[in-house]
Design a protein around this motif. Structure first.
Motif, PDB file in Angstrom:
ATOM      1  N   GLY A 104       0.342   9.499  -1.030  1.00 22.02           N
ATOM      2  CA  GLY A 104       0.337   8.968  -2.392  1.00 22.02           C
ATOM      3  C   GLY A 104      -0.840   8.059  -2.691  1.00 22.02           C
ATOM      4  O   GLY A 104      -0.907   7.473  -3.782  1.00 22.02           O
ATOM      5  N   ALA A 105      -1.781   7.956  -1.769  1.00 19.98           N
ATOM      6  CA  ALA A 105      -2.913   7.040  -1.958  1.00 19.98           C
ATOM      7  C   ALA A 105      -3.928   7.608  -2.936  1.00 19.98           C
ATOM      8  O   ALA A 105      -4.212   8.811  -2.934  1.00 19.98           O
ATOM      9  CB  ALA A 105      -3.581   6.756  -0.618  1.00 19.98           C
ATOM     10  N   ALA A 106      -4.478   6.736  -3.774  1.00 18.08           N
ATOM     11  CA  ALA A 106      -5.519   7.148  -4.721  1.00 18.08           C
ATOM     12  C   ALA A 106      -6.891   7.136  -4.057  1.00 18.08           C
ATOM     13  O   ALA A 106      -7.814   7.804  -4.511  1.00 18.08           O
ATOM     14  CB  ALA A 106      -5.509   6.203  -5.927  1.00 18.08           C
ATOM     15  N   GLU A 107      -7.040   6.363  -2.993  1.00 17.13           N
ATOM     16  CA  GLU A 107      -8.296   6.332  -2.233  1.00 17.13           C
ATOM     17  C   GLU A 107      -7.956   6.269  -0.746  1.00 17.13           C
ATOM     18  O   GLU A 107      -6.867   5.880  -0.361  1.00 17.13           O
ATOM     19  CB  GLU A 107      -9.132   5.104  -2.629  1.00 17.13           C
ATOM     20  CG  GLU A 107      -8.464   3.773  -2.311  1.00 17.13           C
ATOM     21  CD  GLU A 107      -9.367   2.583  -2.578  1.00 17.13           C
ATOM     22  OE1 GLU A 107     -10.571   2.789  -2.771  1.00 17.13           O
ATOM     23  OE2 GLU A 107      -8.855   1.460  -2.557  1.00 17.13           O
ATOM     24  N   HIS A 108      -8.904   6.678   0.065  1.00 12.76           N
ATOM     25  CA  HIS A 108      -8.695   6.664   1.511  1.00 12.76           C
ATOM     26  C   HIS A 108      -9.686   5.692   2.137  1.00 12.76           C
ATOM     27  O   HIS A 108     -10.784   6.048   2.525  1.00 12.76           O
ATOM     28  CB  HIS A 108      -8.828   8.069   2.100  1.00 12.76           C
ATOM     29  CG  HIS A 108      -7.780   9.015   1.599  1.00 12.76           C
ATOM     30  ND1 HIS A 108      -6.435   8.742   1.667  1.00 12.76           N
ATOM     31  CD2 HIS A 108      -7.873  10.240   1.025  1.00 12.76           C
ATOM     32  CE1 HIS A 108      -5.745   9.740   1.158  1.00 12.76           C
ATOM     33  NE2 HIS A 108      -6.589  10.658   0.757  1.00 12.76           N
ATOM     34  N   ASP A 109      -9.253   4.440   2.245  1.00 15.35           N
ATOM     35  CA  ASP A 109     -10.060   3.366   2.811  1.00 15.35           C
ATOM     36  C   ASP A 109      -9.627   3.160   4.261  1.00 15.35           C
ATOM     37  O   ASP A 109      -8.492   2.740   4.517  1.00 15.35           O
ATOM     38  CB  ASP A 109      -9.840   2.085   1.997  1.00 15.35           C
ATOM     39  CG  ASP A 109     -10.664   0.917   2.507  1.00 15.35           C
ATOM     40  OD1 ASP A 109     -11.264   1.039   3.597  1.00 15.35           O
ATOM     41  OD2 ASP A 109     -10.704  -0.121   1.825  1.00 15.35           O
ATOM     42  N   PRO A 110     -10.493   3.460   5.247  1.00 14.43           N
ATOM     43  CA  PRO A 110     -10.106   3.335   6.660  1.00 14.43           C
ATOM     44  C   PRO A 110      -9.550   1.962   7.015  1.00 14.43           C
ATOM     45  O   PRO A 110      -8.684   1.849   7.885  1.00 14.43           O
ATOM     46  CB  PRO A 110     -11.409   3.612   7.415  1.00 14.43           C
ATOM     47  CG  PRO A 110     -12.205   4.462   6.482  1.00 14.43           C
ATOM     48  CD  PRO A 110     -11.866   3.960   5.098  1.00 14.43           C
ATOM     49  N   ALA A 146       0.849  -1.187   0.000  1.00 10.02           N
ATOM     50  CA  ALA A 146       0.000   0.000   0.000  1.00 10.02           C
ATOM     51  C   ALA A 146       0.890   1.245   0.000  1.00 10.02           C
ATOM     52  O   ALA A 146       1.941   1.255   0.637  1.00 10.02           O
ATOM     53  CB  ALA A 146      -0.904   0.005   1.221  1.00 10.02           C
ATOM     54  N   PRO A 147       0.468   2.294  -0.694  1.00  8.80           N
ATOM     55  CA  PRO A 147       1.273   3.527  -0.731  1.00  8.80           C
ATOM     56  C   PRO A 147       1.178   4.276   0.589  1.00  8.80           C
ATOM     57  O   PRO A 147       0.308   4.007   1.411  1.00  8.80           O
ATOM     58  CB  PRO A 147       0.620   4.319  -1.865  1.00  8.80           C
ATOM     59  CG  PRO A 147      -0.804   3.865  -1.852  1.00  8.80           C
ATOM     60  CD  PRO A 147      -0.757   2.410  -1.491  1.00  8.80           C
ATOM     61  N   GLU A 148       2.077   5.254   0.790  1.00 10.67           N
ATOM     62  CA  GLU A 148       1.954   6.126   1.948  1.00 10.67           C
ATOM     63  C   GLU A 148       0.723   7.003   1.765  1.00 10.67           C
ATOM     64  O   GLU A 148       0.205   7.165   0.657  1.00 10.67           O
ATOM     65  CB  GLU A 148       3.211   6.979   2.107  1.00 10.67           C
ATOM     66  CG  GLU A 148       4.434   6.159   2.496  1.00 10.67           C
ATOM     67  CD  GLU A 148       5.639   7.027   2.796  1.00 10.67           C
ATOM     68  OE1 GLU A 148       5.459   8.263   2.904  1.00 10.67           O
ATOM     69  OE2 GLU A 148       6.738   6.482   2.927  1.00 10.67           O
ATOM     70  N   PHE A 149       0.272   7.590   2.860  1.00 12.49           N
ATOM     71  CA  PHE A 149      -0.987   8.338   2.870  1.00 12.49           C
ATOM     72  C   PHE A 149      -1.036   9.396   1.767  1.00 12.49           C
ATOM     73  O   PHE A 149      -2.021   9.518   1.050  1.00 12.49           O
ATOM     74  CB  PHE A 149      -1.180   8.990   4.239  1.00 12.49           C
ATOM     75  CG  PHE A 149      -2.513   9.658   4.413  1.00 12.49           C
ATOM     76  CD1 PHE A 149      -3.638   8.926   4.745  1.00 12.49           C
ATOM     77  CD2 PHE A 149      -2.648  11.033   4.245  1.00 12.49           C
ATOM     78  CE1 PHE A 149      -4.870   9.536   4.905  1.00 12.49           C
ATOM     79  CE2 PHE A 149      -3.876  11.652   4.402  1.00 12.49           C
ATOM     80  CZ  PHE A 149      -4.985  10.902   4.732  1.00 12.49           C
TER      81      PHE A 149
END
Length: 204
Positions: free
Chosen positions: A6-12, A1-4
């Motif tokens: 660089g994330a394409a979505e924010h899934d808790p 998983a990418p770092e925060f």
């Protein structure tokens, strides 16, 4: 998983909140992502019952800004029913910091934050605890801030926002204003109170 960032979505379910020390271990490459993923299964703050960190208290006697009251050089800045709300003790050895202890409760009288000799511990039972830019914000619900504590190292702790029930007293602080409702219903308000060089700064 990418770092925060660089994330394409924010899934808790794929996010992990880390304390500053643990975050540094990840970003400097001393901890693997596998270790973090494993730790997500049983967060340490939930197993311990609190999250924690240490205040930077210097070699001078710390001051407490409690809403509209500034308490300087007071070993017991605030006392409630004969018990210290805050206590400042001398350093244990030369060149060591002063030792600050204290306790905060929410509007129902449940302990939300403790300070034990400069280490703060926020209860995991709180609805939300946010730590950013030297500020601890504790919420009892959405939009319900019952504590905002600001650290101004090395010598000042500011209680900027408070809604606390303790021993029958209701304490409300907002910026430079402090209101204390006593068990008998009477109300005291403080906007520019200063206590300096006294054993007990304020007693209720």
């Amino acid at each position: 998983a990418p770092e925060f960032h660089g994330a394409a979505e924010h899934d808790p379910s794929k996010m992990t909140l880390l304390c500053p020390q643990c975050h540094a271990k990840v970003t400097t490459g001393f901890w693997s992502k596998e270790k973090v993923i494993k730790a997500m299964e049983s967060p340490i703050c939930k197993t311990q019952g609190f999250s924690r960190e240490v205040f930077d208290i210097g070699h001078g006697h710390p001051a407490i800004q409690f809403g509209g009251a500034l308490l300087n050089n007071c070993p017991i800045p605030i006392q409630v029913r004969g018990k210290p709300l805050f206590k400042i003790e001398q350093p244990e050895e030369e060149d060591a910091p002063f030792r600050l202890s204290g306790v905060f409760c929410d509007s129902n009288g449940n302990i939300s934050l403790q300070i034990i000799e400069n280490e703060w511990l926020a209860s995991s039972a709180n609805w939300d605890v946010e730590v950013a830019k030297g500020t601890i914000t504790i919420r009892g619900g959405k939009g319900n801030i019952h504590l905002r504590l600001i650290a101004n190292p090395p010598d000042t702790i500011v209680v900027d926002r408070l809604n606390m029930y303790l021993y029958g007293f209701i304490f409300e602080a907002n910026g430079n204003f402090l209101k204390v409702k006593q068990p008998n219903g009477s109300v005291m308000e403080f906007t520019s109170c200063i206590a300096d060089n006294c054993q007990v700064g304020m007693a209720f």
